[in-house]
Design a protein around this motif. Sequence first.
Motif, mmCIF file in Angstrom:
data_model
loop_
_atom_site.group_PDB
_atom_site.id
_atom_site.type_symbol
_atom_site.label_atom_id
_atom_site.label_comp_id
_atom_site.label_asym_id
_atom_site.label_seq_id
_atom_site.Cartn_x
_atom_site.Cartn_y
_atom_site.Cartn_z
ATOM 1 N N UNK A 20 -2.387 9.429 11.883
ATOM 2 C CA UNK A 20 -3.598 9.082 12.403
ATOM 3 C C UNK A 20 -3.740 8.186 13.647
ATOM 4 N N UNK A 21 -4.862 8.044 14.095
ATOM 5 C CA UNK A 21 -5.248 7.077 15.269
ATOM 6 C C UNK A 21 -5.550 5.605 14.970
ATOM 7 N N UNK A 22 -4.767 4.861 15.150
ATOM 8 C CA UNK A 22 -5.075 3.317 14.730
ATOM 9 C C UNK A 22 -6.229 2.863 15.784
ATOM 10 N N UNK A 23 -7.332 2.383 15.264
ATOM 11 C CA UNK A 23 -8.253 2.113 16.191
ATOM 12 C C UNK A 23 -8.074 0.452 16.263
ATOM 13 N N UNK A 24 -8.088 -0.120 15.177
ATOM 14 C CA UNK A 24 -7.748 -1.710 15.035
ATOM 15 C C UNK A 24 -7.163 -1.820 13.566
ATOM 16 N N UNK A 25 -6.751 -2.978 13.319
ATOM 17 C CA UNK A 25 -6.308 -3.521 12.046
ATOM 18 C C UNK A 25 -7.407 -3.026 10.975
ATOM 19 N N UNK A 26 -6.780 -2.085 10.006
ATOM 20 C CA UNK A 26 -7.780 -1.925 9.083
ATOM 21 C C UNK A 26 -8.747 -0.415 9.284
ATOM 22 N N UNK A 27 -8.655 0.097 10.225
ATOM 23 C CA UNK A 27 -9.335 1.067 10.836
ATOM 24 C C UNK A 27 -8.389 2.286 11.376
ATOM 25 N N UNK A 28 -8.195 3.291 10.680
ATOM 26 C CA UNK A 28 -7.393 4.451 11.271
ATOM 27 C C UNK A 28 -8.133 5.738 11.024
ATOM 28 N N UNK A 29 -8.137 6.445 11.889
ATOM 29 C CA UNK A 29 -8.649 7.721 12.008
ATOM 30 C C UNK A 29 -7.609 8.679 11.584
ATOM 31 N N UNK A 30 -8.098 9.316 10.546
ATOM 32 C CA UNK A 30 -6.915 10.357 9.831
ATOM 33 C C UNK A 30 -6.775 11.474 10.791
ATOM 34 N N UNK A 31 -5.444 11.897 10.718
ATOM 35 C CA UNK A 31 -5.133 13.085 11.595
ATOM 36 C C UNK A 31 -5.924 14.546 11.026
ATOM 37 N N UNK A 32 -6.273 14.514 9.958
ATOM 38 C CA UNK A 32 -7.216 15.528 9.283
ATOM 39 C C UNK A 32 -8.466 15.621 10.181
#
Length: 157
Positions: A20-32
């Motif tokens: 996924x895309x890590x936006x900031x620590x604790x927040x990741x946009x999943x690849x799906x």
Amino acid sequence: MPRSRRGVAGHALIGPVESGVTVRSGLVIPEAELAWRFSRSSGPGGQSVNTTDSRVELSFDVAGTSALSDVLKARALERLGSRLVDGVLTIAASEYKSQWRNREAARERLAVVVREAIAPPPRKRRPTKPSKASVRRRLDDKKRRGETKRLRGRPND
């Protein structure tokens, strides 16, 4: 979790397997939740210019994501309003000849755009007033300056 992958001729590629895309620590946009589109890029490319789909478009449905809380989603929708089409943010990258590098550029750009969109609003400025001593100093300086300029004039007899 960093894992190595096998690249060309069995050589290990260093780096994490994309989840996924890590936006900031604790927040990741999943690849799906990411949608990719590839097309032929304009500009120079040599022999492979008309055969490789190196231009990348990365789409992210801001309105329908489960990665953002309701507060962050509302903030992102408000700030990205002009860039969204039906609640979907699209990032295009075509500056590199390699599709892989364009994918990485699009990922980084998406992370930056979303990070800026969900950032908390700046604190409100608290107006301050000058201290009594500073006001007194300013007025004393003004009087001294005025007196100096008055003495430059012609004497009155």
